[in-house]
Design an enzyme around this catalytic site. Structure first.
Site, PDB file in Angstrom:
ATOM      1  N   HIS A 133       0.784  -1.240   0.000  1.00  0.00           N
ATOM      2  CA  HIS A 133       0.000   0.000   0.000  1.00  0.00           C
ATOM      3  C   HIS A 133       0.811   1.283   0.000  1.00  0.00           C
ATOM      4  O   HIS A 133       0.240   2.367  -0.086  1.00  0.00           O
ATOM      5  CB  HIS A 133      -0.947   0.019   1.206  1.00  0.00           C
ATOM      6  CG  HIS A 133      -0.231   0.274   2.506  1.00  0.00           C
ATOM      7  ND1 HIS A 133       0.446  -0.692   3.172  1.00  0.00           N
ATOM      8  CD2 HIS A 133      -0.076   1.407   3.228  1.00  0.00           C
ATOM      9  CE1 HIS A 133       0.985  -0.185   4.265  1.00  0.00           C
ATOM     10  NE2 HIS A 133       0.683   1.093   4.326  1.00  0.00           N
TER      11      HIS A 133
HETATM   12  C1  UD1 Z   1      -2.180   5.313   6.063  1.00  0.00           C
HETATM   13  C2  UD1 Z   1      -0.876   5.771   6.737  1.00  0.00           C
HETATM   14  C3  UD1 Z   1       0.183   4.676   6.571  1.00  0.00           C
HETATM   15  C4  UD1 Z   1      -0.332   3.341   7.057  1.00  0.00           C
HETATM   16  C5  UD1 Z   1      -1.613   3.014   6.323  1.00  0.00           C
HETATM   17  C6  UD1 Z   1      -2.192   1.670   6.701  1.00  0.00           C
HETATM   18  C7  UD1 Z   1      -0.358   8.181   6.670  1.00  0.00           C
HETATM   19  C8  UD1 Z   1       0.466   9.204   6.007  1.00  0.00           C
HETATM   20  N1  UD1 Z   1      -0.335   6.965   6.097  1.00  0.00           N
HETATM   21  O1  UD1 Z   1      -1.969   5.216   4.679  1.00  0.00           O
HETATM   22  O2  UD1 Z   1       1.324   5.029   7.323  1.00  0.00           O
HETATM   23  O3  UD1 Z   1       0.634   2.337   6.825  1.00  0.00           O
HETATM   24  O4  UD1 Z   1      -2.554   4.049   6.608  1.00  0.00           O
HETATM   25  O5  UD1 Z   1      -3.340   1.433   5.976  1.00  0.00           O
HETATM   26  O6  UD1 Z   1      -0.994   8.465   7.658  1.00  0.00           O
HETATM   27  N2  UD1 Z   1      -9.569   4.442   2.326  1.00  0.00           N
HETATM   28  C9  UD1 Z   1     -10.719   3.701   2.362  1.00  0.00           C
HETATM   29  N3  UD1 Z   1     -11.239   3.388   3.586  1.00  0.00           N
HETATM   30  C10 UD1 Z   1     -10.662   3.780   4.747  1.00  0.00           C
HETATM   31  C11 UD1 Z   1      -9.482   4.535   4.684  1.00  0.00           C
HETATM   32  C12 UD1 Z   1      -8.950   4.848   3.461  1.00  0.00           C
HETATM   33  O7  UD1 Z   1     -11.270   3.330   1.350  1.00  0.00           O
HETATM   34  O8  UD1 Z   1     -11.193   3.467   5.829  1.00  0.00           O
HETATM   35  C13 UD1 Z   1      -8.989   4.795   1.028  1.00  0.00           C
HETATM   36  C14 UD1 Z   1      -9.085   6.279   0.816  1.00  0.00           C
HETATM   37  O9  UD1 Z   1     -10.055   6.566  -0.117  1.00  0.00           O
HETATM   38  C15 UD1 Z   1      -7.727   6.707   0.347  1.00  0.00           C
HETATM   39  C16 UD1 Z   1      -6.858   5.488   0.480  1.00  0.00           C
HETATM   40  O10 UD1 Z   1      -7.626   4.454   1.041  1.00  0.00           O
HETATM   41  O11 UD1 Z   1      -7.724   7.095  -0.980  1.00  0.00           O
HETATM   42  C17 UD1 Z   1      -5.658   5.776   1.317  1.00  0.00           C
HETATM   43  O12 UD1 Z   1      -6.012   6.160   2.650  1.00  0.00           O
HETATM   44  P1  UD1 Z   1      -5.101   7.176   3.501  1.00  0.00           P
HETATM   45  O13 UD1 Z   1      -5.641   7.295   4.870  1.00  0.00           O
HETATM   46  O14 UD1 Z   1      -4.867   8.407   2.723  1.00  0.00           O
HETATM   47  O15 UD1 Z   1      -3.693   6.545   3.588  1.00  0.00           O
HETATM   48  P2  UD1 Z   1      -3.175   5.060   3.643  1.00  0.00           P
HETATM   49  O16 UD1 Z   1      -2.586   4.749   2.332  1.00  0.00           O
HETATM   50  O17 UD1 Z   1      -4.192   4.124   4.183  1.00  0.00           O
END
Ligand code: UD1
Length: 362
Positions: free
Chosen positions: A205
């Site tokens: 991820h």
């Molecule tokens: C975040 C953390 C990362 C951690 C990871 C674990 C930061 C900078 N990054 O990254 O360190 O390893 O979490 O997962 O804080 N999304 C969903 N459902 C959710 C949450 C997110 O669909 O409940 C989707 C969102 O639309 C988004 C993508 O996942 O586009 C990424 O989510 P985001 O919270 O931006 O960062 P992670 O890549 O999850």
């Protein structure tokens, strides 16, 4: 003593769960669980609260997804209001996600005390958003609770006064030990018609691996090669799924005969699959530690790790994506390192953390 335990994203929940359970034992501690809502899905958030038997958060800031700035600023604004109304004696932040930094900053601007659990880790790669979060959090938090000697050293090099540093050990292992009685009987590999030790598990991820078409294409091609050698279960993070679809890579990958893509899994089910796996391929931070503790080979698709102890004393190897299939063959041939002694990975980190919080105030 009023303590806010803050968490926002998936890798935070397994760090607060054992600490919450520990603090609840002490009459001096009045704990409030604050969820920033950075992760909000059933699969990325609620599933973990259910697995750990945690009650719903006392407060959910519901910031949701957004750009780095939107997410960080959203927590900052929302959490400040809570802090002004509640004024805790300690704010505990864990890990390195955007919520970690935002909660720290909100609290310190109000002159409240912050303890950072899992302080001092450094990848020395400032292109990772997590590295920025680690550096800034540790620069202003009052109490830096570290997992390992390398973390202490990093902090000392940055000029942190020794009195602010307390080595408490690895909280992820507290969670693993706490949950083992529920993980062990599950044997989740049977749901996939697989044998214990007869499959690999992959997670992916990091923005550097999934946000760019060339990088993600290379990763998907290597996963395709690996599944020709050993069956491969691939729980897909929402960000990765979105990007695989956007770059037109999903159908080919999901159609491979020996590769099983799944939704993101809860803690118990995922750890059960880890327990039964021959090896892991990952770019996660926590999985490098869990596999090291379990003595299961881990191939990490990153150029650096903030957890170097997993490569020096554990089973982890930073592995270029294109060299993974060859490494998998070496593992299957039995040629892989064994874990060594991992100090303070003993299930007592939550107790040491509670003691540190207690000692610093009375
Ligand atoms: C975040 C953390 C990362 C951690 C990871 C674990 C930061 C900078 N990054 O990254 O360190 O390893 O979490 O997962 O804080 N999304 C969903 N459902 C959710 C949450 C997110 O669909 O409940 C989707 C969102 O639309 C988004 C993508 O996942 O586009 C990424 O989510 P985001 O919270 O931006 O960062 P992670 O890549 O999850």
């Amino acid at each position: 003593m009023k303590i806010h335990l803050t968490a926002g994203a998936r890798p935070n929940f397994m760090k607060i769960a054992p600490l919450y359970r520990e603090l609840k034992k002490h009459s001096w501690a009045e704990v409030r669980l604050i969820h920033t809502g950075q992760h909000y899905d059933q699969a990325m958030s609620q599933a973990f609260f259910q697995d750990f038997g945690l009650s719903a958060p006392d407060i959910n800031l519901a910031v949701g997804s957004g750009s780095q700035a939107e997410q960080t600023a959203g927590v900052l604004v929302a959490y400040e209001k809570i802090l002004l109304a509640d004024r805790p004696d300690w704010v505990v932040v864990v890990g390195d996600v955007n919520s970690t930094l935002a909660c720290t900053l909100a609290a310190k601007k109000l002159n409240l005390r912050v303890a950072h659990l899992e302080a001092g880790l450094r990848s020395f790669d400032r292109e990772m958003p997590e590295e920025i979060n680690r550096l800034l959090t540790d620069a202003i938090a009052d109490l830096l609770l570290t997992p390992s000697p390398d973390a202490d050293l990093n902090l000392q090099r940055e000029g942190v006064a020794p009195a602010r540093i307390v080595r408490v050990g690895n909280i992820m292992i507290d969670c693993l030990l706490m949950m083992t009685p529920q993980i062990e009987p599950l044997r989740a590999w049977r749901d996939f018609n697989l044998e214990k030790g007869g499959y690999a598990l992959a997670t992916l991820h990091r923005p550097s691996n999934v946000d760019f078409p060339d990088a993600l294409r290379a990763a998907a091609a290597e996963l395709a090669r690996v599944q020709e050698i050993i069956p491969l279960i691939f729980p897909v993070h929402p960000r990765t799924r979105k990007k695989l679809m956007e770059f037109g890579l999903w159908d080919a990958l999901a159609g491979r005969p020996n590769l099983v893509p799944t939704e993101p899994l809860g803690y118990i089910q995922f750890m059960s699959l880890v327990f039964g796996s021959k090896l892991l391929i990952t770019d996660s931070g926590g999985i490098q530690e869990e596999t090291s503790w379990l003595d299961i080979p881990c191939l990490t698709w990153r150029n650096s790790t903030e957890r170097p102890i997993t490569t020096t004393h554990g089973t982890n190897e930073l592995t270029p994506i294109g060299e993974t299939a060859a490494a998998v063959r070496r593992i299957l041939a039995g040629a892989w390192k064994k874990r060594g002694v991992l100090e303070l990975w003993d299930g007592q980190t939550a107790a040491r953390t509670a003691a540190a919080l207690h000692d610093q105030i009375f």
